[in-house]
Design a protein around this motif. Structure first.
Motif, PDB file in Angstrom:
ATOM      1  N   UNK A   1       0.842  -1.174   0.000  1.00  0.00           N
ATOM      2  CA  UNK A   1       0.000   0.000   0.000  1.00  0.00           C
ATOM      3  C   UNK A   1       0.893   1.245   0.000  1.00  0.00           C
ATOM      4  N   UNK A   2       0.777   2.099  -1.005  1.00  0.00           N
ATOM      5  CA  UNK A   2       1.614   3.299  -1.081  1.00  0.00           C
ATOM      6  C   UNK A   2       1.325   4.249   0.073  1.00  0.00           C
ATOM      7  N   UNK A   3       2.355   4.896   0.533  1.00  0.00           N
ATOM      8  CA  UNK A   3       2.216   5.868   1.607  1.00  0.00           C
ATOM      9  C   UNK A   3       1.823   7.226   1.029  1.00  0.00           C
ATOM     10  N   UNK A   4       1.116   8.005   1.833  1.00  0.00           N
ATOM     11  CA  UNK A   4       0.711   9.342   1.399  1.00  0.00           C
ATOM     12  C   UNK A   4       1.935  10.252   1.366  1.00  0.00           C
ATOM     13  N   UNK A   5       1.934  11.235   0.476  1.00  0.00           N
ATOM     14  CA  UNK A   5       3.060  12.174   0.441  1.00  0.00           C
ATOM     15  C   UNK A   5       3.247  12.855   1.790  1.00  0.00           C
ATOM     16  N   UNK A   6       4.466  13.020   2.190  1.00  0.00           N
ATOM     17  CA  UNK A   6       4.807  13.671   3.450  1.00  0.00           C
ATOM     18  C   UNK A   6       5.215  15.110   3.148  1.00  0.00           C
ATOM     19  N   UNK A   7       4.451  16.109   3.608  1.00  0.00           N
ATOM     20  CA  UNK A   7       4.764  17.499   3.270  1.00  0.00           C
ATOM     21  C   UNK A   7       6.122  17.958   3.807  1.00  0.00           C
ATOM     22  N   UNK A  12      10.604  21.340  -2.955  1.00  0.00           N
ATOM     23  CA  UNK A  12       9.938  22.592  -3.303  1.00  0.00           C
ATOM     24  C   UNK A  12       9.466  22.510  -4.750  1.00  0.00           C
ATOM     25  N   UNK A  13       8.288  23.067  -5.055  1.00  0.00           N
ATOM     26  CA  UNK A  13       7.741  22.971  -6.411  1.00  0.00           C
ATOM     27  C   UNK A  13       8.630  23.593  -7.486  1.00  0.00           C
ATOM     28  N   UNK A  14       9.478  24.536  -7.131  1.00  0.00           N
ATOM     29  CA  UNK A  14      10.315  25.193  -8.127  1.00  0.00           C
ATOM     30  C   UNK A  14      11.565  24.382  -8.453  1.00  0.00           C
ATOM     31  N   UNK A  15      11.805  23.352  -7.693  1.00  0.00           N
ATOM     32  CA  UNK A  15      12.984  22.517  -7.906  1.00  0.00           C
ATOM     33  C   UNK A  15      12.551  21.216  -8.574  1.00  0.00           C
ATOM     34  N   UNK A  16      13.198  20.882  -9.646  1.00  0.00           N
ATOM     35  CA  UNK A  16      12.919  19.627 -10.357  1.00  0.00           C
ATOM     36  C   UNK A  16      13.807  18.536  -9.771  1.00  0.00           C
ATOM     37  N   UNK A  17      13.202  17.433  -9.409  1.00  0.00           N
ATOM     38  CA  UNK A  17      13.943  16.298  -8.893  1.00  0.00           C
ATOM     39  C   UNK A  17      13.912  15.186  -9.924  1.00  0.00           C
ATOM     40  N   UNK A  55       5.974   9.556  -2.126  1.00  0.00           N
ATOM     41  CA  UNK A  55       6.452  10.289  -0.938  1.00  0.00           C
ATOM     42  C   UNK A  55       7.200  11.573  -1.295  1.00  0.00           C
ATOM     43  N   UNK A  56       7.893  11.568  -2.432  1.00  0.00           N
ATOM     44  CA  UNK A  56       8.694  12.723  -2.805  1.00  0.00           C
ATOM     45  C   UNK A  56       8.107  13.490  -3.981  1.00  0.00           C
ATOM     46  N   UNK A  57       6.963  13.019  -4.484  1.00  0.00           N
ATOM     47  CA  UNK A  57       6.216  13.720  -5.530  1.00  0.00           C
ATOM     48  C   UNK A  57       7.047  13.934  -6.798  1.00  0.00           C
ATOM     49  N   UNK A  58       7.834  12.947  -7.171  1.00  0.00           N
ATOM     50  CA  UNK A  58       8.629  13.044  -8.400  1.00  0.00           C
ATOM     51  C   UNK A  58       7.742  12.698  -9.591  1.00  0.00           C
ATOM     52  N   UNK A  59       7.795  13.526 -10.612  1.00  0.00           N
ATOM     53  CA  UNK A  59       6.992  13.309 -11.819  1.00  0.00           C
ATOM     54  C   UNK A  59       7.436  12.045 -12.543  1.00  0.00           C
ATOM     55  N   UNK A  60       6.484  11.403 -13.195  1.00  0.00           N
ATOM     56  CA  UNK A  60       6.799  10.203 -13.974  1.00  0.00           C
ATOM     57  C   UNK A  60       7.874  10.478 -15.020  1.00  0.00           C
ATOM     58  N   UNK A  61       7.817  11.652 -15.631  1.00  0.00           N
ATOM     59  CA  UNK A  61       8.785  11.978 -16.683  1.00  0.00           C
ATOM     60  C   UNK A  61      10.193  12.190 -16.136  1.00  0.00           C
ATOM     61  N   UNK A  62      10.318  12.404 -14.837  1.00  0.00           N
ATOM     62  CA  UNK A  62      11.620  12.611 -14.212  1.00  0.00           C
ATOM     63  C   UNK A  62      12.109  11.392 -13.433  1.00  0.00           C
ATOM     64  N   UNK A  63      11.339  10.327 -13.480  1.00  0.00           N
ATOM     65  CA  UNK A  63      11.708   9.098 -12.784  1.00  0.00           C
ATOM     66  C   UNK A  63      12.043   8.031 -13.817  1.00  0.00           C
ATOM     67  N   UNK A  64      13.253   7.564 -13.787  1.00  0.00           N
ATOM     68  CA  UNK A  64      13.738   6.603 -14.778  1.00  0.00           C
ATOM     69  C   UNK A  64      14.044   5.291 -14.074  1.00  0.00           C
TER      70      UNK A  64
END
Length: 91
Positions: A1-7, A12-17, A55-64
């Motif tokens: 079961x996936x965990x909810x994002x931890x704020x 930060x939204x301005x930083x791409x991970x 948990x870290x809200x990384x976009x699919x396009x930035x996750x390889x």
């Protein structure tokens, strides 16, 4: 079961991970060289990728996610270099 994002640990939204997750259970030519596979490496990599997304809200396009045959030397040499060059100083 996936965990909810931890704020508290969400970037930060301005930083791409960008993340590269690698899991290789069966290495090419491993049996010929007496190298054992790594049990559960693929499942562990998939779970890590899912954790990074949720948990870290990384976009699919930035996750390889590179597993088994998809984690090649050529991919490391070419795609990883391209990914690093695509990053901004604040990423």
């Amino acid at each position: 079961m996936p965990l909810a994002p931890d704020p508290l640990i969400r970037p930060k939204p301005t930083i791409r991970t960008v993340a590269v997750v690698v899991g290789i259970e069966q290495y090419l030519y491993a049996k010929d060289r007496g190298i054992r596979g790594v049990d559960f490496a693929k499942a562990d990599a998939q779970e890590m990728a899912e954790t990074l997304k949720t948990r870290f809200n990384i976009n699919d396009s930035d996750l390889h996610l590179w597993v088994d045959e998809g984690a090649t030397k050529t991919r490391f040499e070419n795609e990883l270099k391209y990914l690093v060059k695509s990053l901004d100083p604040n990423d």
